[in-house]
Scaffold this motif. Structure first.
Motif, mmCIF file in Angstrom:
data_model
loop_
_atom_site.group_PDB
_atom_site.id
_atom_site.type_symbol
_atom_site.label_atom_id
_atom_site.label_comp_id
_atom_site.label_asym_id
_atom_site.label_seq_id
_atom_site.Cartn_x
_atom_site.Cartn_y
_atom_site.Cartn_z
ATOM 1 N N HIS A 24 0.877 -1.220 -0.247
ATOM 2 C CA HIS A 24 -0.201 0.051 0.454
ATOM 3 C C HIS A 24 0.784 0.756 0.121
ATOM 4 O O HIS A 24 0.165 2.135 -0.453
ATOM 5 C CB HIS A 24 -1.570 -0.496 1.149
ATOM 6 C CG HIS A 24 -2.047 -1.036 0.850
ATOM 7 N ND1 HIS A 24 -2.577 -0.688 -0.439
ATOM 8 C CD2 HIS A 24 -2.279 -2.301 2.037
ATOM 9 C CE1 HIS A 24 -3.685 -2.073 0.032
ATOM 10 N NE2 HIS A 24 -3.755 -2.574 1.066
ATOM 11 N N GLY A 25 2.005 0.948 0.181
ATOM 12 C CA GLY A 25 2.915 1.740 0.677
ATOM 13 C C GLY A 25 3.541 2.739 -1.082
ATOM 14 O O GLY A 25 4.757 3.544 -1.501
ATOM 15 N N ALA A 26 3.566 1.145 -1.423
ATOM 16 C CA ALA A 26 4.524 0.716 -3.461
ATOM 17 C C ALA A 26 6.021 1.518 -2.510
ATOM 18 O O ALA A 26 6.253 2.153 -3.488
ATOM 19 C CB ALA A 26 3.558 2.569 -3.800
ATOM 20 N N VAL A 27 6.289 0.530 -1.546
ATOM 21 C CA VAL A 27 7.348 1.048 -1.563
ATOM 22 C C VAL A 27 8.546 -0.521 -1.145
ATOM 23 O O VAL A 27 7.274 -1.540 -1.130
ATOM 24 C CB VAL A 27 8.046 1.389 0.163
ATOM 25 C CG1 VAL A 27 8.029 3.181 -0.200
ATOM 26 C CG2 VAL A 27 7.598 0.739 1.613
ATOM 27 N N ASP A 28 9.583 -0.635 -1.377
ATOM 28 C CA ASP A 28 10.219 -1.711 -1.438
ATOM 29 C C ASP A 28 10.822 -2.005 0.138
ATOM 30 O O ASP A 28 10.720 -1.615 0.960
ATOM 31 C CB ASP A 28 11.106 -2.476 -2.172
ATOM 32 C CG ASP A 28 12.774 -0.990 -1.745
ATOM 33 O OD1 ASP A 28 12.984 -0.626 -0.358
ATOM 34 O OD2 ASP A 28 14.014 -0.814 -2.660
ATOM 35 N N PRO A 29 10.981 -3.417 0.933
ATOM 36 C CA PRO A 29 11.110 -4.198 1.827
ATOM 37 C C PRO A 29 11.807 -3.040 2.975
ATOM 38 O O PRO A 29 12.392 -2.971 4.165
ATOM 39 C CB PRO A 29 11.655 -5.344 1.862
ATOM 40 C CG PRO A 29 11.045 -6.065 0.389
ATOM 41 C CD PRO A 29 11.199 -5.022 -0.359
ATOM 42 N N LEU A 30 13.368 -2.166 1.721
ATOM 43 C CA LEU A 30 13.889 -1.597 3.172
ATOM 44 C C LEU A 30 13.757 -0.085 2.802
ATOM 45 O O LEU A 30 13.812 1.300 3.049
ATOM 46 C CB LEU A 30 15.117 -1.550 1.843
ATOM 47 C CG LEU A 30 15.487 -2.505 1.577
ATOM 48 C CD1 LEU A 30 17.234 -2.354 0.560
ATOM 49 C CD2 LEU A 30 16.704 -2.696 2.782
ATOM 50 N N ILE A 104 12.443 -9.357 3.226
ATOM 51 C CA ILE A 104 11.827 -8.111 5.078
ATOM 52 C C ILE A 104 13.436 -7.997 5.689
ATOM 53 O O ILE A 104 14.072 -7.636 4.674
ATOM 54 C CB ILE A 104 12.178 -9.731 6.050
ATOM 55 C CG1 ILE A 104 13.014 -10.454 6.206
ATOM 56 C CG2 ILE A 104 10.715 -10.440 5.504
ATOM 57 C CD1 ILE A 104 13.613 -11.258 6.892
ATOM 58 N N THR A 105 12.844 -6.655 6.245
ATOM 59 C CA THR A 105 13.651 -5.636 7.218
ATOM 60 C C THR A 105 14.359 -6.838 8.127
ATOM 61 O O THR A 105 14.431 -7.757 8.748
ATOM 62 C CB THR A 105 12.699 -4.737 7.982
ATOM 63 O OG1 THR A 105 12.714 -5.066 8.223
ATOM 64 C CG2 THR A 105 12.266 -3.847 6.586
ATOM 65 N N GLU A 106 15.765 -5.977 7.738
ATOM 66 C CA GLU A 106 16.699 -5.672 9.107
ATOM 67 C C GLU A 106 16.178 -6.916 10.874
ATOM 68 O O GLU A 106 16.111 -7.283 11.500
ATOM 69 C CB GLU A 106 17.785 -5.467 9.362
ATOM 70 C CG GLU A 106 19.226 -5.602 7.740
ATOM 71 C CD GLU A 106 19.703 -6.932 8.164
ATOM 72 O OE1 GLU A 106 20.257 -7.680 8.949
ATOM 73 O OE2 GLU A 106 19.995 -6.707 6.611
ATOM 74 N N ASP A 107 15.382 -5.402 10.602
ATOM 75 C CA ASP A 107 14.872 -5.662 12.148
ATOM 76 C C ASP A 107 13.411 -6.598 12.068
ATOM 77 O O ASP A 107 13.777 -6.893 13.224
ATOM 78 C CB ASP A 107 13.432 -4.487 12.232
ATOM 79 C CG ASP A 107 15.086 -2.912 12.362
ATOM 80 O OD1 ASP A 107 15.910 -2.976 13.040
ATOM 81 O OD2 ASP A 107 14.367 -2.021 12.520
ATOM 82 N N LEU A 109 13.788 -9.401 10.728
ATOM 83 C CA LEU A 109 14.420 -10.383 10.461
ATOM 84 C C LEU A 109 15.459 -10.954 11.757
ATOM 85 O O LEU A 109 14.983 -11.768 12.693
ATOM 86 C CB LEU A 109 16.183 -10.787 9.736
ATOM 87 C CG LEU A 109 16.829 -11.732 9.864
ATOM 88 C CD1 LEU A 109 15.860 -12.906 9.049
ATOM 89 C CD2 LEU A 109 18.026 -11.893 8.630
ATOM 90 N N GLU A 110 15.291 -10.012 13.008
ATOM 91 C CA GLU A 110 15.950 -9.783 14.055
ATOM 92 C C GLU A 110 14.721 -10.528 15.088
ATOM 93 O O GLU A 110 15.057 -11.000 15.676
ATOM 94 C CB GLU A 110 16.387 -8.621 14.730
ATOM 95 C CG GLU A 110 18.081 -7.911 14.447
ATOM 96 C CD GLU A 110 19.522 -9.170 14.665
ATOM 97 O OE1 GLU A 110 18.915 -9.594 15.851
ATOM 98 O OE2 GLU A 110 20.054 -9.586 13.938
ATOM 99 N N LYS A 111 13.616 -10.125 14.635
ATOM 100 C CA LYS A 111 12.691 -10.498 15.366
ATOM 101 C C LYS A 111 12.460 -11.570 15.344
ATOM 102 O O LYS A 111 11.996 -12.776 16.130
ATOM 103 C CB LYS A 111 11.313 -10.003 15.479
ATOM 104 C CG LYS A 111 11.027 -8.814 15.739
ATOM 105 C CD LYS A 111 9.645 -7.765 14.967
ATOM 106 C CE LYS A 111 9.417 -6.504 15.640
ATOM 107 N NZ LYS A 111 8.165 -5.982 15.199
ATOM 108 N N ILE A 112 13.151 -12.552 14.040
ATOM 109 C CA ILE A 112 12.466 -14.162 14.077
ATOM 110 C C ILE A 112 13.182 -14.278 15.098
ATOM 111 O O ILE A 112 13.511 -16.044 14.828
ATOM 112 C CB ILE A 112 12.629 -14.157 12.893
ATOM 113 C CG1 ILE A 112 11.576 -13.660 11.590
ATOM 114 C CG2 ILE A 112 12.439 -15.413 11.892
ATOM 115 C CD1 ILE A 112 11.270 -13.212 10.372
ATOM 116 N N VAL A 113 15.116 -14.029 14.104
ATOM 117 C CA VAL A 113 16.129 -14.776 14.993
ATOM 118 C C VAL A 113 16.407 -14.897 16.815
ATOM 119 O O VAL A 113 16.471 -15.484 16.814
ATOM 120 C CB VAL A 113 17.573 -13.844 14.801
ATOM 121 C CG1 VAL A 113 18.244 -14.360 15.715
ATOM 122 C CG2 VAL A 113 17.554 -13.456 12.887
#
Length: 128
Positions: A24-30, A104-107, A109-113
Protein backbone atom coordinates in the motif's frame (compact mmCIF):
# COMPACT_ATOMS: atom_id res chain seq x y z
CA UNK A 1 15.02 -32.93 15.82
CA UNK A 2 13.94 -29.57 17.26
CA UNK A 3 10.55 -28.22 16.18
CA UNK A 4 10.78 -24.50 15.48
CA UNK A 5 7.21 -24.10 14.24
CA UNK A 6 5.97 -22.66 17.58
CA UNK A 7 8.54 -19.86 17.23
CA UNK A 8 7.87 -19.26 13.54
CA UNK A 9 4.09 -19.53 13.27
CA UNK A 10 3.36 -16.17 14.97
CA UNK A 11 5.50 -14.39 12.39
CA UNK A 12 3.15 -15.17 9.50
CA UNK A 13 0.71 -12.46 10.65
CA UNK A 14 3.60 -10.05 11.17
CA UNK A 15 4.85 -10.71 7.65
CA UNK A 16 1.37 -10.06 6.28
CA UNK A 17 1.37 -6.67 8.04
CA UNK A 18 4.87 -5.86 6.79
CA UNK A 19 3.89 -6.67 3.21
CA UNK A 20 0.67 -4.69 3.52
CA UNK A 21 2.85 -1.69 4.37
CA UNK A 22 5.12 -2.30 1.36
CA UNK A 23 2.26 -2.86 -1.05
CA UNK A 24 0.00 0.00 0.00
CA UNK A 25 2.96 2.32 0.47
CA UNK A 26 4.39 1.38 -2.95
CA UNK A 27 7.80 0.79 -1.36
CA UNK A 28 10.29 -2.06 -1.27
CA UNK A 29 11.30 -3.78 2.00
CA UNK A 30 14.04 -1.16 2.48
CA UNK A 31 11.46 1.64 2.27
CA UNK A 32 12.54 2.84 -1.17
CA UNK A 33 9.66 3.96 -3.41
CA UNK A 34 8.88 1.83 -6.42
CA UNK A 35 9.82 3.36 -9.74
CA UNK A 36 6.83 5.27 -11.16
CA UNK A 37 4.95 4.03 -14.18
CA UNK A 38 6.07 5.35 -17.55
CA UNK A 39 3.84 8.10 -18.96
CA UNK A 40 2.75 5.83 -21.80
CA UNK A 41 1.70 3.18 -19.27
CA UNK A 42 -0.28 5.72 -17.25
CA UNK A 43 -2.03 6.84 -20.45
CA UNK A 44 -2.87 3.24 -21.40
CA UNK A 45 -4.10 2.29 -17.92
CA UNK A 46 -5.80 5.57 -17.13
CA UNK A 47 -4.14 5.81 -13.71
CA UNK A 48 -0.68 5.86 -12.10
CA UNK A 49 -1.26 3.28 -9.39
CA UNK A 50 1.51 0.68 -9.49
CA UNK A 51 0.92 -3.11 -9.35
CA UNK A 52 -2.83 -2.76 -9.14
CA UNK A 53 -4.38 -3.83 -12.45
CA UNK A 54 -6.09 -6.92 -11.10
CA UNK A 55 -5.12 -6.63 -7.39
CA UNK A 56 -4.51 -10.40 -7.43
CA UNK A 57 -0.84 -10.20 -6.51
CA UNK A 58 -1.44 -7.79 -3.64
CA UNK A 59 -4.33 -9.86 -2.32
CA UNK A 60 -2.15 -12.98 -2.38
CA UNK A 61 0.46 -11.21 -0.23
CA UNK A 62 -1.73 -9.38 2.26
CA UNK A 63 -4.91 -11.37 2.13
CA UNK A 64 -5.43 -15.00 1.44
CA UNK A 65 -5.92 -16.45 -2.03
CA UNK A 66 -4.91 -19.58 -3.88
CA UNK A 67 -1.63 -17.84 -4.76
CA UNK A 68 -0.74 -17.03 -1.15
CA UNK A 69 2.37 -18.85 0.05
CA UNK A 70 2.46 -19.37 3.80
CA UNK A 71 4.14 -22.44 5.15
CA UNK A 72 5.65 -23.15 8.52
CA UNK A 73 7.43 -26.41 9.19
CA UNK A 74 9.53 -27.68 12.06
CA UNK A 75 12.58 -26.22 10.28
CA UNK A 76 11.47 -23.08 8.48
CA UNK A 77 9.03 -20.51 7.27
CA UNK A 78 8.09 -19.65 3.68
CA UNK A 79 6.11 -16.52 2.81
CA UNK A 80 5.23 -14.92 -0.49
CA UNK A 81 3.07 -15.35 -3.55
CA UNK A 82 2.97 -17.77 -6.44
CA UNK A 83 1.26 -15.19 -8.67
CA UNK A 84 2.92 -15.60 -12.06
CA UNK A 85 3.59 -11.86 -12.41
CA UNK A 86 5.33 -11.52 -9.06
CA UNK A 87 8.78 -12.70 -10.13
CA UNK A 88 8.90 -10.24 -13.04
CA UNK A 89 8.10 -7.31 -10.74
CA UNK A 90 10.40 -8.54 -7.96
CA UNK A 91 13.43 -8.85 -10.25
CA UNK A 92 12.61 -6.42 -13.05
CA UNK A 93 13.74 -6.88 -16.62
CA UNK A 94 14.91 -5.09 -19.73
CA UNK A 95 11.63 -3.16 -20.13
CA UNK A 96 10.12 -3.59 -16.68
CA UNK A 97 11.62 -1.71 -13.73
CA UNK A 98 12.29 -3.67 -10.57
CA UNK A 99 9.55 -3.16 -7.98
CA UNK A 100 10.39 -5.40 -5.05
CA UNK A 101 7.31 -6.27 -3.06
CA UNK A 102 8.46 -9.35 -1.13
CA UNK A 103 11.16 -9.38 1.53
CA UNK A 104 11.86 -8.47 5.12
CA UNK A 105 13.71 -5.70 6.88
CA UNK A 106 16.74 -6.29 9.09
CA UNK A 107 14.60 -5.35 12.09
CA UNK A 108 11.97 -7.95 11.29
CA UNK A 109 14.64 -10.55 10.62
CA UNK A 110 16.04 -9.83 14.09
CA UNK A 111 12.59 -10.53 15.58
CA UNK A 112 12.53 -13.91 13.86
CA UNK A 113 16.11 -14.69 14.94
CA UNK A 114 15.25 -13.80 18.54
CA UNK A 115 12.21 -16.09 18.44
CA UNK A 116 14.27 -18.97 17.05
CA UNK A 117 17.03 -18.36 19.63
CA UNK A 118 14.49 -18.41 22.46
CA UNK A 119 13.00 -21.61 21.08
CA UNK A 120 16.48 -23.17 20.86
CA UNK A 121 17.08 -22.43 24.54
CA UNK A 122 13.75 -24.06 25.42
CA UNK A 123 14.52 -27.14 23.34
CA UNK A 124 17.99 -27.53 24.84
CA UNK A 125 16.93 -27.16 28.46
CA UNK A 126 17.39 -30.33 30.41
CA UNK A 127 14.11 -31.35 31.95
CA UNK A 128 14.50 -32.18 35.59
Amino acid sequence: AADYSPALEPHIEGLVKEHEHYYHGAVDPLGQPWKPLAPITVARKGHATILSDTTAMGRSLIGGTGDSVRAVSHRGLVFGTSDEKALFHQLGGTRLPQRQHVGITEDYLEKIVDSVADRTVEVLKVKV
